[in-house]
Motif scaffolding. Structure first.
Motif, short mmCIF file in Angstrom:
data_model
loop_
_atom_site.label_atom_id
_atom_site.label_comp_id
_atom_site.label_asym_id
_atom_site.label_seq_id
_atom_site.Cartn_x
_atom_site.Cartn_y
_atom_site.Cartn_z
N LYS A 1 0.71 -1.08 -0.06
CA LYS A 1 -0.04 -0.02 0.03
C LYS A 1 1.01 1.30 0.01
CE LYS A 1 -4.14 -1.91 0.63
NZ LYS A 1 -5.10 -1.78 -0.58
N GLY B 1 -0.35 4.84 0.91
CA GLY B 1 -1.60 5.41 1.11
C GLY B 1 -2.71 4.61 1.01
N GLU B 2 -3.83 5.14 0.04
CA GLU B 2 -5.00 4.21 -0.24
C GLU B 2 -4.68 3.47 -1.64
OE1 GLU B 2 -7.88 7.21 -2.82
OE2 GLU B 2 -7.12 8.23 -0.81
N TYR B 3 -3.66 3.46 -2.09
CA TYR B 3 -3.31 2.95 -3.60
C TYR B 3 -2.33 1.83 -3.33
CZ TYR B 3 -4.48 7.61 -5.33
OH TYR B 3 -5.13 8.74 -5.62
N ASN B 4 -2.79 0.81 -4.48
CA ASN B 4 -1.80 -0.28 -4.70
C ASN B 4 -0.66 0.05 -5.61
OD1 ASN B 4 -4.52 -2.18 -4.07
ND2 ASN B 4 -2.78 -2.65 -2.83
#
Length: 175
Positions: A152, A154-157
């Motif tokens: 991860k 933050g909110e991203y892959n």
């Protein structure tokens, strides 16, 4: 006739006070300590390197099957490599991707390729694992997009773009 008198390893006729033929016990000990410390350092470095190399070789990779995430990933790369407008070409060039047809962007389900992807990901990982389950998309004949859903930012892959020798080209934060 000149006589040379050596007392406790010191020679009054040499500038340093030490005879080359009769070094002091302290000088011998210091020389041995430096050599021993150097040998110990080399031994430790070789052990660490061989352990790290062995650990990297033991990393295994598994492919995720086709699902919603893999479909999104394939569509994303198709949108990057198929357009011909100047802005898309700039972005594609930044990623070092060649223009290909949508059919040349495919989900990889071959565990041998996913194993290579896992080893490449492990080189970048701050926390090492023995096994990675990854999404791998082949983009043309010379690039791969790889996602490990447990990574991860933050909110991203992050999507890691590799060349065909598994050298990192770029990290993308898209999904």
């Amino acid at each position: 006739m000149i006589a040379t008198v050596t007392l406790f390893g010191r020679d009054k006729h040499t500038p340093s006070g030490y005879s080359d033929h009769n070094p002091s016990p302290l000088r011998i000990l210091m020389s041995m300590s430096r050599k021993l410390a150097g040998n110990i350092a080399l031994l430790l470095l070789s052990l660490v390197f061989s352990y790290r190399t062995a650990a990297a070789q033991n990393v295994k990779g598994k492919c995720f099957p086709a699902d919603q995430m893999s479909t999104q990933l394939v569509r994303y790369f198709q949108k990057v490599v198929t357009p011909t407008d100047s802005q898309s070409i700039k972005y594609r060039d930044k990623l070092q991707l060649t223009a290909v047809t949508a059919g040349q962007v495919t989900l990889v389900t071959d565990d041998k390729t996913c194993d290579k992807a896992a080893k490449a990901m492990d080189k970048l990982a701050s926390t090492k694992k023995q096994e990675y389950q990854v999404y791998v998309v082949q983009v043309g004949h010379d690039a791969f997009g790889v996602v490990d859903p447990t990574w991860k930012a933050g909110e991203y892959n992050p999507i890691i773009v590799f060349d065909d020798n598994w050298k990192k080209r770029e990290v993308l934060l898209v999904f």
